[in-house]
Write an enzyme that holds these catalytic residues in place. Structure first.
Site, PDB file in Angstrom:
ATOM      1  N   HIS A   1     -41.449   7.896 -22.588  1.00 33.09           N
ATOM      2  CA  HIS A   1     -41.134   7.608 -23.992  1.00 33.09           C
ATOM      3  C   HIS A   1     -40.450   8.780 -24.711  1.00 33.09           C
ATOM      4  O   HIS A   1     -39.602   8.577 -25.569  1.00 33.09           O
ATOM      5  CB  HIS A   1     -42.402   7.180 -24.757  1.00 33.09           C
ATOM      6  CG  HIS A   1     -43.419   8.248 -24.925  1.00 33.09           C
ATOM      7  ND1 HIS A   1     -44.243   8.661 -23.906  1.00 33.09           N
ATOM      8  CD2 HIS A   1     -43.745   9.011 -26.018  1.00 33.09           C
ATOM      9  CE1 HIS A   1     -45.062   9.599 -24.350  1.00 33.09           C
ATOM     10  NE2 HIS A   1     -44.778   9.844 -25.618  1.00 33.09           N
TER      11      HIS A   1
ATOM     12  N   LYS B   1     -36.478  14.354 -25.328  1.00 30.17           N
ATOM     13  CA  LYS B   1     -36.728  15.688 -25.897  1.00 30.17           C
ATOM     14  C   LYS B   1     -36.086  16.794 -25.062  1.00 30.17           C
ATOM     15  O   LYS B   1     -35.961  17.925 -25.526  1.00 30.17           O
ATOM     16  CB  LYS B   1     -38.236  15.928 -26.014  1.00 30.17           C
ATOM     17  CG  LYS B   1     -38.888  15.100 -27.113  1.00 30.17           C
ATOM     18  CD  LYS B   1     -40.380  15.383 -27.210  1.00 30.17           C
ATOM     19  CE  LYS B   1     -41.029  14.570 -28.333  1.00 30.17           C
ATOM     20  NZ  LYS B   1     -42.492  14.829 -28.438  1.00 30.17           N
TER      21      LYS B   1
ATOM     22  N   HIS C   1     -40.532   4.604 -31.844  1.00 28.85           N
ATOM     23  CA  HIS C   1     -40.717   5.115 -33.210  1.00 28.85           C
ATOM     24  C   HIS C   1     -40.302   4.094 -34.262  1.00 28.85           C
ATOM     25  O   HIS C   1     -40.317   4.399 -35.460  1.00 28.85           O
ATOM     26  CB  HIS C   1     -39.925   6.412 -33.407  1.00 28.85           C
ATOM     27  CG  HIS C   1     -40.568   7.607 -32.768  1.00 28.85           C
ATOM     28  ND1 HIS C   1     -41.790   8.105 -33.161  1.00 28.85           N
ATOM     29  CD2 HIS C   1     -40.143   8.385 -31.736  1.00 28.85           C
ATOM     30  CE1 HIS C   1     -42.102   9.152 -32.410  1.00 28.85           C
ATOM     31  NE2 HIS C   1     -41.121   9.345 -31.530  1.00 28.85           N
TER      32      HIS C   1
ATOM     33  N   ASP D   1     -48.842   6.109 -28.854  1.00 30.72           N
ATOM     34  CA  ASP D   1     -48.316   7.455 -29.111  1.00 30.72           C
ATOM     35  C   ASP D   1     -48.943   8.057 -30.358  1.00 30.72           C
ATOM     36  O   ASP D   1     -49.315   9.243 -30.391  1.00 30.72           O
ATOM     37  CB  ASP D   1     -46.793   7.361 -29.246  1.00 30.72           C
ATOM     38  CG  ASP D   1     -46.130   8.725 -29.261  1.00 30.72           C
ATOM     39  OD1 ASP D   1     -46.632   9.636 -28.568  1.00 30.72           O
ATOM     40  OD2 ASP D   1     -45.094   8.870 -29.934  1.00 30.72           O
TER      41      ASP D   1
END
Length: 381
Positions: free
Chosen positions: A239, A243, A293, A321
């Site tokens: 997920h 990053k 998100h 999350d």
């Protein structure tokens, strides 16, 4: 060897029959032999049973005509010997005798005879009965031959099928091993990507493993199929893989992000889809990276999707999350216990509110919250 096995295809199709006649009276024997011979048969005659048995053993006939009263070995004994011989036992035997008593006839049938003709006999009758039993004998022999052929064919085919099954099992075992090795390699790669992404984040320990576990718990509670549960458990690990394309200082900053920093942080969702790519096997992970998100009320990012515009895997991962983020320590917050995290998700704290989550997914979280707590303790690292 059975009698049927001794009859060649030519003999079975031929109109000419091989007949053995046994009688200890030479005159009677000669007359009977001549009559049968002139009817187109091959006739071999004997005055004693032992000689007839030897001849039959060497070349089995189509039928045997047998007198009863003979020296050394009577007709009943000869017939019994024939029926005890695996090579001769299916040859039809007709008794020809001057003995008219019912007991004699009964003994003849008990010995294995198929018919009993009394002397003086009518030749037309003899010829008719002999012809009938030869036809029956040949028909039975042909049936037995066909049966044996069918049995051999079945056995051969069964052996072939068994061999095919065994070979197929070997192939299936090898294929299963290859699939298992491929799945293990796939799982390892997913975990490696997930771990690599965490290097740019804060020290969150087993965060990626816990999120995968939480997603599986909710998916099971929602009644989703086993394949989906297994897939989300593994691919939810990806997920935050985006990053990798975000400077670590943004995620480790002790304080509020600037607008520019927040924009860069949000872009990790798009970066995740770029890293994962469009491989069908990772399509679920790609969807999760992009949508985890997003919020049910449309206030999330990166696309501002709302309600069921958000795929179910994104809606599930969102709550998993958030729960793990609340339980984990950050530079800007302390770690919350399970009850505090549960309260924030189900009641809200201003920053996080229940409207952010799919009501069905939120309800599944409420029902399985005890499992969340146990999973966190088991995987907190």
């Amino acid at each position: 060897m059975r009698y049927m096995s001794t009859l060649t295809e030519h003999r079975l199709k031929s109109n000419k029959s091989r007949i053995i006649v046994v009688d200890d009276e030479p005159e009677v024997l000669e007359i009977l032999k001549l009559m049968l011979f002139h009817s187109g048969n091959e006739v071999i005659s004997f005055t004693n049973g032992a000689a007839a048995l030897d001849a039959a053993e060497r070349e089995p006939p189509d039928i045997i005509l047998l007198d009863i009263t003979m020296p050394e070995m009577n007709g009943f004994q000869v017939c019994e010997r024939i029926k005890q011989n695996s090579k001769l036992k299916d040859i039809p035997v007709i008794f020809l005798s001057g003995l008219n008593a019912a007991d004699n006839k009964l003994n003849g049938f008990r010995a294995g005879g198929v018919d009993y003709i009394t002397k003086p006999y009518n030749f037309d009758e003899v010829q008719a009965r002999v012809g009938t039993h030869i036809k029956l004998g040949r028909a039975e022999a042909l049936l037995r031959q066909q049966k044996e052929h069918l049995e051999r064919t079945v056995l051969e085919r069964t052996a072939e099928l068994q061999k095919d099954i065994e070979e197929r099992k070997l192939v299936e075992v090898k294929l299963a091993q290859q699939i298992m090795a491929t799945e293990e390699a796939f799982s390892y790669t997913v975990h490696a990507l997930g771990r690599a992404a965490e290097a740019n984040d804060e020290d969150t320990g087993n965060h990626i493993l816990r999120v995968g576990e939480f997603c599986a718990i909710i998916a099971l509670q929602l009644g989703l199929d086993d394949d989906f549960v297994r897939a989300i458990s593994l691919q939810a690990i990806l997920h935050d893989v985006g990053k990798l394309h975000t400077h670590p200082d943004i995620f480790k900053k002790n304080g509020k992000l600037t607008d520019d920093e927040f924009t860069k942080m949000k872009n990790h969702t798009f970066a995740g889809t770029m890293i994962i790519g469009n491989n069908e096997k990772l399509s679920l992970g790609c969807s999760i990276a992009l949508t985890h998100h997003e919020k049910w009320d449309g206030s999330g990012y990166p696309c501002g999707l709302a309600g069921k515009q958000i795929p179910i895997e994104g809606r599930i991962t969102a709550i998993a999350d958030i729960y793990d983020a609340l339980r984990s320590p950050r530079t800007y917050k302390e770690a919350f216990d399970h009850d505090k995290a549960f309260s924030i998700i189900t009641e809200g704290d201003g920053r996080t509110v229940p409207a952010h989550f799919d009501p069905e997914v939120l309800d599944a979280f409420k029902k399985t919250s005890a499992q969340f707590a146990k999973a966190y303790e088991r995987l907190k690292g």
